[in-house]
Design an enzyme around this catalytic site. Structure first.
Site, PDB file in Angstrom:
ATOM      1  N   THR A 181       0.774  -1.360  -0.310  1.00  0.00           N
ATOM      2  CA  THR A 181      -0.328   0.123  -0.412  1.00  0.00           C
ATOM      3  C   THR A 181       0.997   1.108  -0.147  1.00  0.00           C
ATOM      4  OG1 THR A 181      -2.154  -0.976   1.098  1.00  0.00           O
ATOM      5  CG2 THR A 181      -2.052   1.375   1.344  1.00  0.00           C
ATOM      6  N   GLN A 234      -4.119  -6.831  -5.607  1.00  0.00           N
ATOM      7  CA  GLN A 234      -4.140  -7.570  -4.825  1.00  0.00           C
ATOM      8  C   GLN A 234      -5.583  -6.772  -4.423  1.00  0.00           C
ATOM      9  OE1 GLN A 234      -2.469  -6.615  -1.027  1.00  0.00           O
ATOM     10  NE2 GLN A 234      -2.154  -8.960  -0.633  1.00  0.00           N
ATOM     11  N   HIS A 251      -6.608 -10.651  -1.034  1.00  0.00           N
ATOM     12  CA  HIS A 251      -5.620 -10.404  -0.269  1.00  0.00           C
ATOM     13  C   HIS A 251      -5.570 -11.496   1.947  1.00  0.00           C
ATOM     14  CE1 HIS A 251      -3.200  -8.619   3.169  1.00  0.00           C
ATOM     15  NE2 HIS A 251      -3.615  -7.574   3.100  1.00  0.00           N
ATOM     16  N   ALA A 296      -4.454 -12.263   3.860  1.00  0.00           N
ATOM     17  CA  ALA A 296      -3.649 -12.259   5.398  1.00  0.00           C
ATOM     18  C   ALA A 296      -3.625 -10.872   6.411  1.00  0.00           C
ATOM     19  CB  ALA A 296      -1.747 -11.635   4.628  1.00  0.00           C
ATOM     20  N   TYR A 332      -6.713  -8.809   7.838  1.00  0.00           N
ATOM     21  CA  TYR A 332      -8.100  -7.487   6.873  1.00  0.00           C
ATOM     22  C   TYR A 332      -8.893  -8.385   6.916  1.00  0.00           C
ATOM     23  CZ  TYR A 332      -4.491  -3.914   6.652  1.00  0.00           C
ATOM     24  OH  TYR A 332      -3.434  -3.285   6.665  1.00  0.00           O
ATOM     25  N   ARG A 368      -3.274 -14.948  -0.840  1.00  0.00           N
ATOM     26  CA  ARG A 368      -2.473 -14.771   0.095  1.00  0.00           C
ATOM     27  C   ARG A 368      -2.652 -14.724   1.624  1.00  0.00           C
ATOM     28  NH1 ARG A 368       1.802  -9.496   1.578  1.00  0.00           N
ATOM     29  NH2 ARG A 368       3.341 -10.754   1.276  1.00  0.00           N
ATOM     30  N   GLY A 386       9.256  -7.403  -0.240  1.00  0.00           N
ATOM     31  CA  GLY A 386       8.527  -5.931  -0.489  1.00  0.00           C
ATOM     32  C   GLY A 386       9.062  -4.111  -0.598  1.00  0.00           C
TER      33      GLY A 386
HETATM   34  C1  LIG Z   1       5.314   0.302   2.795  1.00  0.00           C
HETATM   35  C2  LIG Z   1       4.587  -1.274   3.239  1.00  0.00           C
HETATM   36  C3  LIG Z   1       3.195  -1.597   2.859  1.00  0.00           C
HETATM   37  C4  LIG Z   1       2.198  -2.363   2.278  1.00  0.00           C
HETATM   38  N1  LIG Z   1       1.413  -2.901   2.033  1.00  0.00           N
HETATM   39  C5  LIG Z   1       0.777  -4.677   1.808  1.00  0.00           C
HETATM   40  C6  LIG Z   1      -0.813  -4.306   1.177  1.00  0.00           C
HETATM   41  O1  LIG Z   1      -1.226  -3.851   0.826  1.00  0.00           O
HETATM   42  N2  LIG Z   1      -1.016  -6.209   1.116  1.00  0.00           N
HETATM   43  C7  LIG Z   1      -0.181  -7.015   1.482  1.00  0.00           C
HETATM   44  O2  LIG Z   1      -0.768  -8.322   2.147  1.00  0.00           O
HETATM   45  N3  LIG Z   1       1.153  -6.287   2.020  1.00  0.00           N
HETATM   46  C8  LIG Z   1       1.627  -5.240   2.466  1.00  0.00           C
HETATM   47  N4  LIG Z   1       2.668  -5.268   3.220  1.00  0.00           N
HETATM   48  C9  LIG Z   1       3.965  -5.920   3.196  1.00  0.00           C
HETATM   49  C10 LIG Z   1       4.359  -6.670   2.271  1.00  0.00           C
HETATM   50  O3  LIG Z   1       3.837  -7.529   1.200  1.00  0.00           O
HETATM   51  C11 LIG Z   1       5.079  -7.571   3.090  1.00  0.00           C
HETATM   52  O4  LIG Z   1       4.440  -8.787   3.090  1.00  0.00           O
HETATM   53  C12 LIG Z   1       5.534  -6.950   4.110  1.00  0.00           C
HETATM   54  O5  LIG Z   1       6.919  -6.253   3.917  1.00  0.00           O
HETATM   55  C13 LIG Z   1       7.229  -7.855   4.640  1.00  0.00           C
HETATM   56  O6  LIG Z   1       8.442  -8.394   3.294  1.00  0.00           O
HETATM   57  P1  LIG Z   1       9.792  -7.361   3.263  1.00  0.00           P
HETATM   58  O7  LIG Z   1      10.623  -8.410   5.198  1.00  0.00           O
HETATM   59  O8  LIG Z   1      10.598  -7.915   1.857  1.00  0.00           O
HETATM   60  O9  LIG Z   1       9.804  -6.486   3.190  1.00  0.00           O
HETATM   61  C14 LIG Z   1       3.023  -3.830   2.798  1.00  0.00           C
HETATM   62  C15 LIG Z   1       4.345  -3.350   2.840  1.00  0.00           C
HETATM   63  C16 LIG Z   1       5.151  -1.799   3.627  1.00  0.00           C
HETATM   64  C17 LIG Z   1       6.355  -2.494   3.643  1.00  0.00           C
END
Ligand SMILES: Cc1cc2nc3c(=O)[nH]c(=O)nc-3n(C[C@H](O)[C@H](O)[C@H](O)COP(=O)(O)O)c2cc1C
Length: 352
Positions: free
Chosen positions: A23, A96, A170, A172, A175, A222, A306
């Site tokens: 997001t 998503q 989504h 996970a 939500y 997810r 992410g």
């Molecule tokens: C800024 C930000 C926004 C995120 N928004 C979502 C989202 O909209 N949907 C989702 O499933 N996960 C979201 N996440 C979680 C990421 O998909 C991911 O699971 C998380 O960052 C851990 O992975 P990483 O260590 O590679 O960053 C978000 C993470 C970050 C950093």
């Protein structure tokens, strides 16, 4: 192996790296992606697959400010620019579909959030008026829960109209779909609650409805078993998730996107029960290169990152070259302009 191609149904991915959904809260107020969004995703098109930020499948599915939707024609047109830009750059992109359920606030959306049961999450949400407590949500009636399932299918159809290669539901991070799975946010006594079979029903029906709408090879989900996000309790995760994965396995979905649980037995059981593509995202695992090798060696088909993709538009090239990575700036993660969005530098490649 990270840089080998992968056949995801009829899509050929150029590598095993997936950009995890993030997001960014930069959509216009009517849920249309901003004009910078196409550039942001196109910059990251060298990922084998991009999964977009959470996109609300209905107005009621929105919780945060400035998140995009897939429930109006104008939003579809806005996303078309994004998918065209990504495809032109050689990428693949799934939307998503994220319904926040109880994780919302009327100040952000104009209506009280809906949820499996009228149980508020502890904690606060960012609103236009600053941080505020989560409100007590309105419990969906059985008919409204069925209508919400149909909203996922309608949004899946609109995603295809907008040029997406598929949708990821989504399920996970606390939500709506996850709320139905949990023990403390789902206190229902109709067919969407009670037993394990009841609590997984909403997730399974949402997936089935999306499959009926756009075909199984374009639908994914997810899951983050037991991660406790947004105040959820899942003490019986070792029963719920195997049951859910077994039920979903019969649908022949494009992939399951698993957020690693740190419970090795549960992760292994899920891998063993899931016959199709498995993406693993190991939150906060650190060094992407080592993390990717570890999970691909473990049996994941694809690995998602992410924050590394947020800060490194050319992450695959950097990993291939062993080049240093830009650090993400979380101050600009949510909302704002191009800063911290489209201005992370790619490697400067000089001709020799
Ligand atoms: C800024 C930000 C926004 C995120 N928004 C979502 C989202 O909209 N949907 C989702 O499933 N996960 C979201 N996440 C979680 C990421 O998909 C991911 O699971 C998380 O960052 C851990 O992975 P990483 O260590 O590679 O960053 C978000 C993470 C970050 C950093």
């Amino acid at each position: 192996m990270l840089f080998t191609q992968y056949e995801l149904g009829d899509l050929l991915l150029s590598n095993r790296l997936v950009m995890a959904p993030m997001t960014r809260s930069r959509a216009y107020v009517d849920g249309i992606p901003s004009s910078l969004t196409a550039l942001y995703y196109a910059q990251r098109a060298s990922a084998g697959l991009i999964v977009t930020e959470g996109v609300q499948p209905s107005a009621a599915g929105q919780g945060y400010v400035n998140t995009p939707g897939l429930h109006t024609d104008e939003q579809v047109a806005g996303w078309r620019e994004v998918t065209d830009a990504v495809h032109l750059a050689g990428g693949r992109i799934f939307a998503q579909l994220m319904h926040v359920g109880r994780v919302g606030h009327p100040d952000n959306t104009g209506s009280t959030p809906v949820a499996p049961s009228a149980v508020r999450a502890s904690g606060q949400i960012h609103t236009h008026a600053g941080p505020q407590d989560y409100p007590v949500p309105v419990a969906l009636t059985t008919a409204e829960a069925e209508a919400t399932v149909r909203d996922f299918a309608d949004a899946a159809r609109r995603a295809v109209d907008a040029g997406f290669d598929g949708v990821e539901l989504h399920g996970a991070n606390g939500y709506l779909i996850h709320q139905f799975l949990s023990q403390n946010a789902n206190l229902r006594d109709d067919r969407y609650g009670g037993s394990v079979e009841g609590r997984i029903r909403f997730a399974v029906e949402a997936a089935e409805a999306a499959v009926d709408a756009i075909g199984a090879s374009r639908v994914a989900i997810r899951l983050s078993p037991g991660n406790g996000a947004q105040d959820l309790v899942e003490e019986d995760r070792s029963e719920v998730y195997p049951a859910l994965v077994r039920a979903l396995a019969g649908l022949d979905l494009a992939y399951l996107h698993l957020m690693a649980t740190r419970d090795d037995d549960l992760d292994r059981r899920i891998r063993d029960l899931w016959p199709n593509t498995l993406i693993v995202n190991d939150a906060g695992a650190g060094d992407p290169d080592a993390t990717a090798s570890r999970w691909l060696g473990w049996g994941a088909d694809l690995v998602a990152f992410g924050s590394a993709f947020l800060a490194n538009p050319d992450l695959p090239l950097r990993l291939r070259l062993g080049a240093p990575l830009n650090d993400p700036d979380f101050a600009t993660a949510f909302g704002g302009d191009h800063r911290g969005y489209t201005d992370y530098p790619a490697l400067a490649v000089h001709p020799v």
